[in-house]
Design an enzyme around this catalytic site. Structure first.
Site, mmCIF file in Angstrom:
data_model
loop_
_atom_site.group_PDB
_atom_site.id
_atom_site.type_symbol
_atom_site.label_atom_id
_atom_site.label_comp_id
_atom_site.label_asym_id
_atom_site.label_seq_id
_atom_site.Cartn_x
_atom_site.Cartn_y
_atom_site.Cartn_z
ATOM 1 N N HIS A 22 0.522 13.756 16.551
ATOM 2 C CA HIS A 22 1.654 13.051 17.158
ATOM 3 C C HIS A 22 2.257 13.893 18.273
ATOM 4 C CE1 HIS A 22 4.623 9.941 17.362
ATOM 5 N NE2 HIS A 22 5.627 10.753 17.102
ATOM 6 N N CYS A 43 35.130 -3.007 15.741
ATOM 7 C CA CYS A 43 35.431 -3.020 14.299
ATOM 8 C C CYS A 43 34.132 -3.225 13.512
ATOM 9 C CB CYS A 43 36.401 -4.146 13.958
ATOM 10 S SG CYS A 43 37.863 -4.219 15.003
ATOM 11 N N MET A 44 34.242 -3.307 12.189
ATOM 12 C CA MET A 44 33.035 -3.478 11.384
ATOM 13 C C MET A 44 32.359 -4.823 11.644
ATOM 14 S SD MET A 44 32.461 -3.231 7.269
ATOM 15 C CE MET A 44 33.141 -1.605 7.089
ATOM 16 N N ASP A 45 33.166 -5.865 11.857
ATOM 17 C CA ASP A 45 32.585 -7.211 11.967
ATOM 18 C C ASP A 45 32.968 -7.954 13.244
ATOM 19 O OD1 ASP A 45 31.888 -6.907 9.096
ATOM 20 O OD2 ASP A 45 34.069 -7.031 8.900
ATOM 21 N N ARG A 72 -1.262 4.183 19.628
ATOM 22 C CA ARG A 72 -0.290 3.777 18.611
ATOM 23 C C ARG A 72 1.063 3.435 19.234
ATOM 24 N NH1 ARG A 72 -1.647 8.870 16.351
ATOM 25 N NH2 ARG A 72 0.521 9.458 16.726
ATOM 26 N N ARG A 108 6.020 18.630 11.926
ATOM 27 C CA ARG A 108 6.614 17.635 11.030
ATOM 28 C C ARG A 108 5.742 17.545 9.790
ATOM 29 N NH1 ARG A 108 8.224 11.789 13.516
ATOM 30 N NH2 ARG A 108 5.967 11.489 13.511
ATOM 31 N N TYR A 150 41.846 -1.210 16.301
ATOM 32 C CA TYR A 150 42.165 0.007 15.546
ATOM 33 C C TYR A 150 42.505 1.167 16.476
ATOM 34 C CZ TYR A 150 40.115 -2.023 11.306
ATOM 35 O OH TYR A 150 39.829 -2.796 10.215
ATOM 36 N N LYS A 203 6.799 -0.137 11.831
ATOM 37 C CA LYS A 203 7.717 0.511 10.877
ATOM 38 C C LYS A 203 9.155 0.098 11.183
ATOM 39 C CE LYS A 203 7.885 4.579 13.872
ATOM 40 N NZ LYS A 203 7.399 5.948 14.075
#
Ligand code: PLP
Length: 380
Positions: free
Chosen positions: A166, A313-315, A222, A137, A266, A39
């Site tokens: 689980h 930073c973002m990038d 699993r 759950r 920043y 997953k």
């Protein structure tokens, strides 16, 4: 058009030999069939390539979270049995059946939905019953599972292939919860025997169960995170020999000297006490590299360990290399080894204050994945 080849110097390398090694290690340890959990883009490693390789290694079954992940496997030519572990919605059932995906049935109502869709399609549904033994759950509570089990056993439109639950606390080898959950699960399974029906595959153990609780292995295990060579928790026992599957690297894109007192990035949260050399690395939280590593993380360059300085930073982010030298295009290792040094996913997660799972699945599609395979595969 030729396939687009990413020139991005930031990349994830997925070591398929290590994936195969981990599967073999787990197998040898538990001695029962394995459902490889793929997953969330195979925990960030790439859903289809990982699933295909596990299938080539003879994994007995694959597990995903929701319908679309299962369909993606089928469309890529994966033929191994696939269980979708999440809860279902009625309108999806036809798709489950037509794509030959195994369904988690987590209530009597859902069983009726599955039966209706199977009957309308004229094709039986393959199901696994989900018993709730303490996770709260999805699943029918173990203490009220009898009518549910009886209905599933009696259903003409369902093939009862599995029954599962689980574990909520298996990461912790000392938690009493796992033994309690096992007892509740076995009690529910015993009802199948009591009514004289054949026992479906009983499965309970995630990675924590594989590592810490042999009694939970039952008929199938699993494992997810341990397949990728990562321990579920710092407290986990290293009971199985595992090799890390993922490495993450980039390259120096900029070099400069920052003068004493001049803040970096920043918020101006960090400034050097003395003039220092700083390099910029082109990956950031927009790729899923945690912003929490601002002035906390480390990277490897030329075999040495250096601190991330200022905010991620973002990038991009910046690294203080002191008086050492580094050049544009030098490799920067974020996860993996370089020279005698290494950074594990576990260590990175700890510094970021998150669990290793979150690091792995957070690394997104902006980062190209490369697959390495050294082992001889046989063939002509
Ligand atoms: C994700 C998941 C697993 C695998 O868990 P790991 O801790 O990664 O081994 C197993 N079973 C279910 C139901 C899951 O949702």
């Amino acid at each position: 058009m030729p396939p687009a080849v990413s020139e991005r110097p930031t990349r994830i390398v997925v070591d398929l030999d290590h994936l195969a090694f981990n599967l073999r290690s787990i197998r040898a340890h538990v001695g029962v069939p394995v459902m490889g959990i793929v997953k969330a883009n195979a925990y960030g490693h790439g859903l289809v390539p990982v699933a295909l390789h596990l299938q080539a290694q003879g994994v007995e079954q694959l597990g995903v979270a929701f319908l679309e992940e299962g369909i993606a496997l089928r469309q890529a030519g994966v033929t191994a049995p696939v269980l979708v572990m999440g809860g279902i919605f009625g309108r999806q059932v036809t798709q489950f059946i037509s794509h030959d995906l195994e369904i988690t049935v987590s209530s009597l109502d859902k069983l009726r939905l599955v039966e209706a869709a199977a009957q309308a399609l004229g094709r039986k549904a393959v199901i696994h019953l989900k018993i709730d033994t303490g996770m709260e759950r999805i699943g029918v509570h173990s203490y009220s599972a009898r009518p549910f089990i009886e209905a599933a056993v009696a259903s003409p439109w369902c093939v009862l292939k599995g029954i599962y639950s689980h574990l909520a606390c298996s990461d912790d080898p000392f938690s009493p919860m796992s033994a309690q959950q096992l007892e509740r699960f076995l009690e529910a399974c015993a009802h199948i025997e009591r009514i004289g029906a054949p026992m479906p595959i009983r499965h309970l153990a995630n990675s924590g169960g594989v590592l810490h609780f042999p009694e939970t292995w039952l008929d199938m295990v699993r494992p997810g995170i341990m397949l990728y060579g990562v321990q579920p928790d710092p407290a986990s026992r290293h009971a199985v020999d595992l090799k890390p599957v993922m490495s993450l690297a980039s390259r120096v894109v900029y070099f400069k000297v920052v003068k004493a007192g001049n803040p970096v990035s920043y918020g101006a949260t960090w400034a050097p006490e003395h003039d220092t050399r700083v390099v910029t690395v082109p990956i950031g939280y927009g790729d899923g590299f945690p912003r929490a590593l601002s002035s906390r993380g480390e990277v490897l360059i030329r075999g040495q360990r250096y601190p991330i300085v200022g905010r991620v930073c973002m990038d991009q982010f910046m690294v203080d290399i002191g008086q050492d030298s580094a050049f544009n295009e030098d490799e920067v290792v974020l996860v993996g080894s370089q020279g005698d040094n290494a950074i594990s996913v576990e260590a990175l997660a700890q510094r970021a204050g998150v669990i290793p799972y979150e690091i792995l699945v957070g690394l997104n599609d902006r980062i190209p994945r490369e697959y390495s395979l050294r082992e001889y595969r046989g063939g002509p």
